[in-house]
Each structure stands twice: as C-alpha cells, then as structure tokens.
Design an enzyme around this catalytic site. Structure first.
Site, mmCIF file in Angstrom:
data_model
loop_
_atom_site.group_PDB
_atom_site.id
_atom_site.type_symbol
_atom_site.label_atom_id
_atom_site.label_comp_id
_atom_site.label_asym_id
_atom_site.label_seq_id
_atom_site.Cartn_x
_atom_site.Cartn_y
_atom_site.Cartn_z
ATOM 1 N N LYS A 17 4.449 24.740 -6.494
ATOM 2 C CA LYS A 17 3.189 24.473 -6.496
ATOM 3 C C LYS A 17 2.717 26.288 -5.576
ATOM 4 C CE LYS A 17 -1.090 22.456 -5.076
ATOM 5 N NZ LYS A 17 -1.525 21.359 -4.077
ATOM 6 N N GLU B 72 13.251 25.946 0.197
ATOM 7 C CA GLU B 72 14.173 25.583 -0.916
ATOM 8 C C GLU B 72 14.552 25.923 -2.491
ATOM 9 O OE1 GLU B 72 12.626 23.639 0.974
ATOM 10 O OE2 GLU B 72 13.653 22.365 2.268
ATOM 11 N N GLY C 72 0.628 18.400 -4.677
ATOM 12 C CA GLY C 72 2.990 18.105 -4.899
ATOM 13 C C GLY C 72 3.073 16.803 -5.793
ATOM 14 N N ARG C 73 2.550 16.164 -5.180
ATOM 15 C CA ARG C 73 3.260 14.291 -5.809
ATOM 16 C C ARG C 73 2.548 13.846 -6.700
ATOM 17 N NH1 ARG C 73 1.539 15.080 -0.519
ATOM 18 N NH2 ARG C 73 -0.790 14.338 0.062
ATOM 19 N N GLU D 15 3.892 10.208 1.666
ATOM 20 C CA GLU D 15 3.980 11.576 2.224
ATOM 21 C C GLU D 15 2.301 11.465 2.259
ATOM 22 O OE1 GLU D 15 4.003 15.565 -0.264
ATOM 23 O OE2 GLU D 15 5.895 15.399 1.110
ATOM 24 N N HIS E 30 23.339 -7.033 -5.007
ATOM 25 C CA HIS E 30 24.487 -6.874 -4.514
ATOM 26 C C HIS E 30 24.793 -5.815 -3.694
ATOM 27 C CE1 HIS E 30 26.340 -9.452 -7.851
ATOM 28 N NE2 HIS E 30 25.399 -9.094 -8.641
ATOM 29 N N LYS F 18 9.593 22.877 8.738
ATOM 30 C CA LYS F 18 10.061 23.985 8.667
ATOM 31 C C LYS F 18 9.825 24.944 8.764
ATOM 32 C CE LYS F 18 7.519 22.191 3.990
ATOM 33 N NZ LYS F 18 6.380 22.691 3.642
#
Ligand code: F6P
Length: 551
Positions: free
Chosen positions: A209, A215, A269-270, A355, A386, A514
């Site tokens: 965005k 990253e 973003g999400r 978030e 399990h 950050k």
C-alpha cells in the site's frame, strides 16, 4: 461518537448483574433442556448456503436480549451507515473506510468528500480483468517470449496474508500460474522461493500500500537484482508490476505507471484483498472467480446493512465475543476451520482482528477500563485435535471458538469427508456437554475396570463441558461463500471495535518496533553506536562480535 463510559451504561450494568446472578454458574446441559434452542439461536441462509448455529453459547433468551439492548444503546446502526457512506471514521488518520466499495456489485455511487469513488474502482477492476486474462491466456508473455508460469507476490501483512489465504482456499479452482508469497525479510524466504523458479517465466507483483515497507522493499530490490542478473535490465518492464497507492515510489523503483494497479488510502491494508492487492488471486483462479469472491462479500454487506440485529450474523458473532471477552474473562478466541483449504484462515484473521482491535485508547483519547480485542489463534481441524484441543477440553482456560465446516467436499474421496465432519460435529458436542462423573464411572464399569481403579481414574476422565462454540456450516467452498465468510468476520471485528469504542482501522502499535529497528540497523552495519538498555546493548555486542568470528 458521543462521550460514553460503557461500563456505566445501564445496559452494561444489566449484563453484569445477569452474568453474576444467572449465568455464571449455568451449564449448557441445563440450557439445552429448552428444545427450541436451536431454532431460536441459529440462522440458516439458504440463498448463500450458510448455517450459523450459535446455540452452543452460554446464553439464554434474556442474555441475548440484553446484549442486543447494549449494542442498540450504542447506536451502532449510525456508525455502520457512516462506514458505508464514506465518512472518515478512521479518525486518527482522517480516512474513510471503504473496502465495502471495492465489492459494491450494484455499483451505486459511494462518495468521499462529495466525489463518487466507484468510477475509479471500476477502472482498476477492468484493468485487473484484462491483465489476469492476458496472463492466463498467454497473450502477455515474459521478456523472452515465454508464458508466465509463476507469480511471486512480494508483500507483507495485509499485502500478503489475504491473497495468500484466498489462493490457498481456492486452490481447487486454480488453472492459472502458480503463486508464491514472499513476505519475510529473512533472506531464506526469497532464496527458497527463487531457487526453484525459471527467471524467464516469473512475474513479480510488488504488493505494498505504502511502497515503503522495509521487508517488502528489501525483497523487491533483491528480486529486481535477481531478474536483472539473469535476463538484463529490460526484463523488468515485462516481469515486474506494482500493486500500490504510492505512484511516486513505484515510479522511483522503476515500475512504469501502466504496470501499476492502483488502490487508495480508504482501503486498509488488512482489508485490501478485494482491491488490486487481490491481483494474484485473479491470475490464479481467473477474474470471474475473483468477481464471485467480491459478490459473496457484497452479499454479506447487504445482510449486515439491512438485517435486524436479532438476525444479523456479524452483529451476533460480535456480541457473543464481547460477552465472553468482557464478562467471562476469555482472553483468547480460537478459529477452527475443518478444511485443509482454509488452513491459513486463522493466521489471516490474526491480523484482521488483532491489528484492528488490539488497542487501549478510546475515542476520547482515554485508556479504556475494560478488555478489548482477544488473542486470535487456531489451526485446521483435525490437526488441532491432536495437539492443542486437550487444553480447550480440560485445561483451566476458558476458550470460546468458531468451528467452520463444509457440507460437501470439493473432491469426494472415499469417506474422508464424513470422517472429517463427524469430528467437526463431535467436538462441539463434547465441548458443550462434556462427560459427567456419573457417565465416566458407568463407562469404566462397562469396560471392566475394578472399583478401586475407577476411583483413581475417574477424575482424569471427566470433561466439565460448558465450552462455548459457534458452528458455521457452509454448503460448499466456493469463491462466493469464501467471500461471504471473510466479510462476516470483517464486520464482526468492526462491530466489536464500536462496542469497545476504539479505532479498528489504524495500527500505530506496529510503529515503535520499526523505528527502533532502523536505529539498530546502523549499529549492525558497524556505522555507529547508540544508547540502549544493558540487555539490548549486550545482545547487539555479542551479535556483532560473533558475526566477525564466523566471517
Ligand atoms: O504491519 C503494519 C502494516 O502497515 C499493515 O497494516 C499492512 O498490512 C502491512 O504493514 C504492509 O503494509 P504495506 O502494504 O504498506 O507494505
């Protein structure tokens, strides 16, 4: 929002009193004596093929009414309308929140500051259609004239988790190129992805965005260098595209505007998988299927907007979560899809929910005096059974959960699906009703255990039950039902944010780490030393020292 102290509201007080005096010690075994319970506490929507059964929750008619009274008193309908009509409800960033416009299939105008945003959304959708059709058909080729066989989406957070989850979920329908998702700045991620790919047939989608995320930009530069080394500089124009809101940075990176698919700051973003960020989905399963995904979400948007609270699925999901979070002290919430295709759904929801609602400051700028968003976790069934289900059944923690299952498998093989779904049904039954001491003793006697052994073993074999669950049972896993499922959770999260009076649409909590990482990076590169606490300082020194040795 008006100034409200929610804990002082009469409706909160009523809920508190109801919890203390009537519900705290009640068991689902007692609640299920009411034979009408399933009818009252379930919604079957045959149009889309979704059954939402919330009868295995620790609520009675009065609880339900009090919860509805509470959200009504908060006037959430006004806030819902504000979101859909483009008001700037993300108040810390002064932005509208309009992921719903991206899937606005009826295409009625949606205004921000008096300007209809639908035309520009439709332009990008048309561009996505053309591009994905051309990639799939081979009309658009790589630099050396070969067909694109692999797409590498480089992005992180919402620029990866949504499309990755959807591509996995719709893998059955995929006929397009393979898709790969590189998100981690750890070089292992891009290294392991690129080493198996042919540079001549790879398309890189740089999904960001902001087009500033460390990253993503680091991985994008590595990919750029890799392609340049293999095919030369000119290949970039053919095999690099950008999905972003930031034209300037995209251009500076060296991607031409024609190869940029735009979205806008009213898309969080999400919440961005419905936007250009979903281009990998469109290429993988085809634009028509991507469009059906949007249609499913739009269907739930209409349900959310137009259905009375008492029958409104996202609102009910939200108030039940609130009930456990704020009165039962449940700090976590499990998401348990009984579908291998949905194995990344819990991970996707972790960002979507945590978030959004992992906040402490309310609309007035004050610290809240109640719990907000829970910890979201989970895994696909039956794998979870399990590993961690032991704790849900017999541990000391109280963990409400959602069970998501499908009536029909996409590919029928033997009796796999019946066995899978037998587990799906059995688990919610076991969690709700457990096994009493009397039943345990009876079972052990029938199995031939001696009385002395029965006395020793019985306590370990008791299941208290009274663990609440929702069952979301969907006829078929299709792009449409998947879109609907995602939208149900998006709106649940929105309503909970309204209830807790926090801003679900910013994410300042990711910033500090950050900033500090950028400071420390200069030290790891040996440029300068900064002041740190003794722990951080020593760790950095050990890292720098050992790095030199291993070199
Ligand atoms: O982690 C913070 C965040 O801003 C997320 O909200 C977002 O989805 C992610 O980083 C990636 O951001 P971008 O798409 O701008 O690279």
């Amino acid at each position: 929002m008006d100034r409200i102290d929610i804990k002082n509201m009469l409706q909160w007080q009523n809920l508190k009193q109801h919890y203390e005096t009537e519900m705290k010690n009640i068991h689902l075994r007692d609640l299920f004596k009411n034979k009408n319970r399933f009818n009252k506490f379930s919604i079957c929507d045959d149009n889309i093929g979704i059954t939402f059964d919330y009868s295995k929750n620790i609520i009675n008619y009065k609880t339900f009414k009090l919860l509805i009274d509470f959200v009504k008193a908060l006037k959430i309908d006004e806030h819902i309308k504000k979101m859909f009509s483009g008001e700037k409800i993300n108040w810390t960033e002064n932005r509208a929140v309009l992921h719903t416009a991206l899937r606005n299939k009826i295409n009625n105008p949606v205004y921000i500051d008096g300007k209809d945003i639908m035309p520009k959304i439709n332009v990008v959708l048309a561009k996505m259609k053309k591009f994905s059709d051309n990639i799939r058909s081979g009309k658009l080729l790589g630099f050396t004239g070969k067909k694109i066989t692999d797409i590498v989406n480089i992005g992180i957070g919402g620029s990866s988790l949504g499309p990755k989850m959807v591509c996995e979920a719709l893998k059955y329908y995929a006929k397009g190129p393979n898709v790969h998702f590189v998100s981690n700045i750890d070089s292992a991620d891009i290294y392991e992805t690129l080493k198996k790919l042919n540079p001549e047939t790879v398309l890189f989608m740089i999904a960001s965005k902001t087009f500033t995320t460390l990253e993503t930009m680091t991985n994008a530069l590595t990919a750029k260098q890799w392609l340049k080394d293999k095919l030369g500089n000119k290949a970039l124009a053919y095999q690099f595209i950008a999905l972003s809101t930031n034209k300037k940075n995209v251009k500076e990176f060296g991607i031409n505007e024609n190869n940029m698919f735009e979205f806008w700051d009213f898309v969080g973003g999400r919440y961005s998988l419905w936007s250009a960020i979903g281009l990998s989905i469109a290429c993988y399963v085809g634009y028509d299927k991507f469009s059906e995904l949007l249609e499913g979400a739009h269907y739930i948007d209409k349900h959310f907007l137009n259905t009375p609270y008492e029958k409104n699925m996202p609102i009910i999901m939200a108030i039940l979560g609130f009930w456990y979070n704020n009165f039962y002290g449940a700090s976590t919430y499990a998401i348990l899809p009984y579908s291998q295709y949905l194995r990344s759904f819990p991970t996707y929801l972790q960002q979507a929910d945590m978030e959004s609602n992992g906040k402490t400051i309310n609309i007035e700028g004050n610290r809240v005096n109640y719990e907000t968003g829970p910890i979201i976790w989970g895994a696909s069934g039956t794998n979870g059974q399990h590993s961690f289900y032991q704790l849900i059944h017999q541990g000391t923690k109280f963990i409400p959960s959602d069970f998501i299952g499908f009536t029909n498998p996409l590919e029928k093989i033997g009796d796999h699906h019946e066995k899978l779904m037998a587990n799906y049904f059995a688990q919610t039954e076991a969690l709700a009703f457990g096994l009493t001491k009397k039943e345990v003793i009876k079972n052990l006697k029938a199995a031939g255990f001696s009385s002395s052994n029965i006395e020793i073993l019985a306590p370990y074999k008791i299941f208290e039950g009274n663990r609440p669950t929702n069952s979301i049972l969907i006829n078929n896993l299709t792009p449409k039902t998947l879109g609907a499922l995602i939208a149900l959770y998006e709106h649940k999260i929105f309503i909970q944010g309204l209830v807790w009076r926090i801003n679900s649409f910013d994410q300042w909590g990711v910033e500090l780490g950050k900033v500090l990482a950028n400071v420390i990076l200069t030290e790891l590169k040996g440029h300068k030393k900064n002041r740190h606490d003794s722990s951080t300082k020593n760790l950095i020194e050990i890292f720098n020292f050992n790095k030199k040795i291993s070199l």
